[in-house]
Design a protein around this motif. Sequence first.
Motif, PDB file in Angstrom:
ATOM      1  N   LYS A  86      32.212  49.773  34.984  1.00  0.00           N
ATOM      2  CA  LYS A  86      31.344  49.390  36.095  1.00  0.00           C
ATOM      3  C   LYS A  86      29.871  49.552  35.724  1.00  0.00           C
ATOM      4  O   LYS A  86      29.018  48.733  36.101  1.00  0.00           O
ATOM      5  CB  LYS A  86      31.668  50.239  37.323  1.00  0.00           C
ATOM      6  N   GLU A  87      29.560  50.601  34.973  1.00  0.00           N
ATOM      7  CA  GLU A  87      28.176  50.890  34.603  1.00  0.00           C
ATOM      8  C   GLU A  87      27.743  50.220  33.302  1.00  0.00           C
ATOM      9  O   GLU A  87      26.623  50.424  32.833  1.00  0.00           O
ATOM     10  CB  GLU A  87      27.985  52.411  34.504  1.00  0.00           C
TER      11      GLU A  87
ATOM     12  N   PHE B 256      50.006  40.567  42.201  1.00  0.00           N
ATOM     13  CA  PHE B 256      49.678  41.967  41.936  1.00  0.00           C
ATOM     14  C   PHE B 256      48.602  42.073  40.869  1.00  0.00           C
ATOM     15  O   PHE B 256      47.689  42.895  40.967  1.00  0.00           O
ATOM     16  CB  PHE B 256      50.943  42.702  41.495  1.00  0.00           C
ATOM     17  N   LEU B 257      48.706  41.234  39.873  1.00  0.00           N
ATOM     18  CA  LEU B 257      47.769  41.284  38.751  1.00  0.00           C
ATOM     19  C   LEU B 257      46.472  40.542  39.035  1.00  0.00           C
ATOM     20  O   LEU B 257      45.379  41.120  38.953  1.00  0.00           O
ATOM     21  CB  LEU B 257      48.450  40.694  37.511  1.00  0.00           C
ATOM     22  N   LYS B 258      46.566  39.276  39.370  1.00  0.00           N
ATOM     23  CA  LYS B 258      45.381  38.433  39.484  1.00  0.00           C
ATOM     24  C   LYS B 258      44.599  38.667  40.767  1.00  0.00           C
ATOM     25  O   LYS B 258      43.371  38.740  40.765  1.00  0.00           O
ATOM     26  CB  LYS B 258      45.782  36.951  39.383  1.00  0.00           C
ATOM     27  N   LYS B 259      45.323  38.794  41.885  1.00  0.00           N
ATOM     28  CA  LYS B 259      44.640  38.873  43.176  1.00  0.00           C
ATOM     29  C   LYS B 259      44.309  40.300  43.584  1.00  0.00           C
ATOM     30  O   LYS B 259      43.217  40.581  44.068  1.00  0.00           O
ATOM     31  CB  LYS B 259      45.490  38.194  44.252  1.00  0.00           C
ATOM     32  N   PHE B 260      45.276  41.208  43.428  1.00  0.00           N
ATOM     33  CA  PHE B 260      45.054  42.575  43.878  1.00  0.00           C
ATOM     34  C   PHE B 260      44.222  43.378  42.866  1.00  0.00           C
ATOM     35  O   PHE B 260      43.162  43.907  43.195  1.00  0.00           O
ATOM     36  CB  PHE B 260      46.393  43.265  44.134  1.00  0.00           C
ATOM     37  N   LEU B 261      44.676  43.445  41.638  1.00  0.00           N
ATOM     38  CA  LEU B 261      43.971  44.243  40.632  1.00  0.00           C
ATOM     39  C   LEU B 261      42.803  43.495  39.985  1.00  0.00           C
ATOM     40  O   LEU B 261      41.934  44.129  39.385  1.00  0.00           O
ATOM     41  CB  LEU B 261      44.944  44.684  39.539  1.00  0.00           C
ATOM     42  N   GLU B 262      42.789  42.163  40.095  1.00  0.00           N
ATOM     43  CA  GLU B 262      41.741  41.357  39.457  1.00  0.00           C
ATOM     44  C   GLU B 262      41.569  41.780  37.997  1.00  0.00           C
ATOM     45  O   GLU B 262      40.477  42.113  37.538  1.00  0.00           O
ATOM     46  CB  GLU B 262      40.418  41.494  40.218  1.00  0.00           C
TER      47      GLU B 262
ATOM     48  N   ARG C 226      42.841  45.491  31.951  1.00  0.00           N
ATOM     49  CA  ARG C 226      41.396  45.691  32.110  1.00  0.00           C
ATOM     50  C   ARG C 226      40.912  44.853  33.290  1.00  0.00           C
ATOM     51  O   ARG C 226      41.383  43.732  33.498  1.00  0.00           O
ATOM     52  CB  ARG C 226      40.639  45.244  30.853  1.00  0.00           C
ATOM     53  N   PHE C 227      39.985  45.403  34.042  1.00  0.00           N
ATOM     54  CA  PHE C 227      39.402  44.648  35.142  1.00  0.00           C
ATOM     55  C   PHE C 227      38.577  43.492  34.594  1.00  0.00           C
ATOM     56  O   PHE C 227      37.991  43.572  33.511  1.00  0.00           O
ATOM     57  CB  PHE C 227      38.515  45.554  35.998  1.00  0.00           C
TER      58      PHE C 227
ATOM     59  N   VAL D  99      37.346  47.822  41.649  1.00  0.00           N
ATOM     60  CA  VAL D  99      36.544  48.679  40.769  1.00  0.00           C
ATOM     61  C   VAL D  99      35.690  49.629  41.603  1.00  0.00           C
ATOM     62  O   VAL D  99      35.599  50.831  41.311  1.00  0.00           O
ATOM     63  CB  VAL D  99      35.666  47.830  39.826  1.00  0.00           C
ATOM     64  N   THR D 100      35.077  49.109  42.650  1.00  0.00           N
ATOM     65  CA  THR D 100      34.274  49.947  43.553  1.00  0.00           C
ATOM     66  C   THR D 100      35.148  50.994  44.233  1.00  0.00           C
ATOM     67  O   THR D 100      34.774  52.173  44.322  1.00  0.00           O
ATOM     68  CB  THR D 100      33.580  49.080  44.615  1.00  0.00           C
ATOM     69  N   ASN D 101      36.323  50.581  44.694  1.00  0.00           N
ATOM     70  CA  ASN D 101      37.235  51.514  45.362  1.00  0.00           C
ATOM     71  C   ASN D 101      37.594  52.689  44.458  1.00  0.00           C
ATOM     72  O   ASN D 101      37.540  53.851  44.876  1.00  0.00           O
ATOM     73  CB  ASN D 101      38.515  50.801  45.794  1.00  0.00           C
TER      74      ASN D 101
END
Length: 355
Positions: free
Chosen positions: A165-166, A194-200, A57-58, A66-68
């Motif tokens: 997001k909403e 990959f998990l913490k920095k890229f996908l947050e 989960r973000f 998330v915006t992307n």
Amino acid sequence: MEKLLRLFHFSRSETNDVVVESGTIFSQSDLDFDTIVADFELRIQNCVDDKNAKNFRFKRFSSQIVTNVSEIFKSKKEFDVHSEQIAEKFKDSISKRFINDFYLVVFSTKYQSRDVLFIVKMETGTAIQVDDENTLKTLESVLPDKKSRLQKAVVIYRDKTIQFKEGKETPNSERENIHSRVLDRSDENISGYFLKKFLESDNVIDDPDSAARIAIQSIKDVASPYLKAGLKQEAIVDKLHSYLSEERQTSFEDLINASKDLFDFDKPGREIDSEKISEEAYNLAKKRNNTVLKTFIAKLNRPPKEVYISRDDVQKLKISYLQSMEEQGYITWDEDGDYKILRIDTNEVPIVKKG
């Protein structure tokens, strides 16, 4: 929704800078597109079904990824903009922690009637460029290559991402609202960058390995003050690693009882019982990740390792480390004549002499 696919080539320059080359955007009108789509849609199925894949989960609805994901499906123009941003974010996340060139694939498609974004890191022994002259025929020739391998992949669900997001998720429904499914073949615990920095993102604690890891960490942190004299935190970790080497139905209290011979719960001024300390461990784990349960199925996976030994006498030398450490560039090998040189990035992997 139009299916679109794009490659980004990652390499290192002579000055050791990270270079990213953006490929053209492929669509249904391109020759051989259906063949490539079929290959990647099979990879999506494999990623979702793989027993080592994990749900995530973000962390923040305002994060870039998330915006992307929310915007990239709207048009080819939006795909162009947001795939570039995704590649740039991956570049910032991985930094210089890679040795070999690789390709980042960004692919928008449908999976089981849902819009999904498939992002794949692939290393290949075939050197191709991904400029505007690149063709799908070139890509097709790479995919079956025995040296090609899917290293990391994530399937991100558009509907759940937009709902998050909403702010339209039902309260306390985190275990049901899965934003993505992640597979990391070089590190079953999913590489940190990959998990913490890229996908947050945070791991959803709904698989035996994830449950085992967060329980061990929380018990170690809470129960350490009650260790018997002369014992260190590592004793708790070793005990629970052994206990959870086989899959079992367990709980925080069961894990405390399984390691109770390590503790002195009657220390003056620190009297406590196993039920109370297990409750503290559970509360700490729940604070760290809201998808934790008190009772769960747990089994600790062992991530793949690289092991080097002396050829003539194994007792002379043994070097062992996680494969993911080399894949991320924390550990590298050099040669100088008859010498093999092992380099360790001690900022990322602090080391001490054992014993």
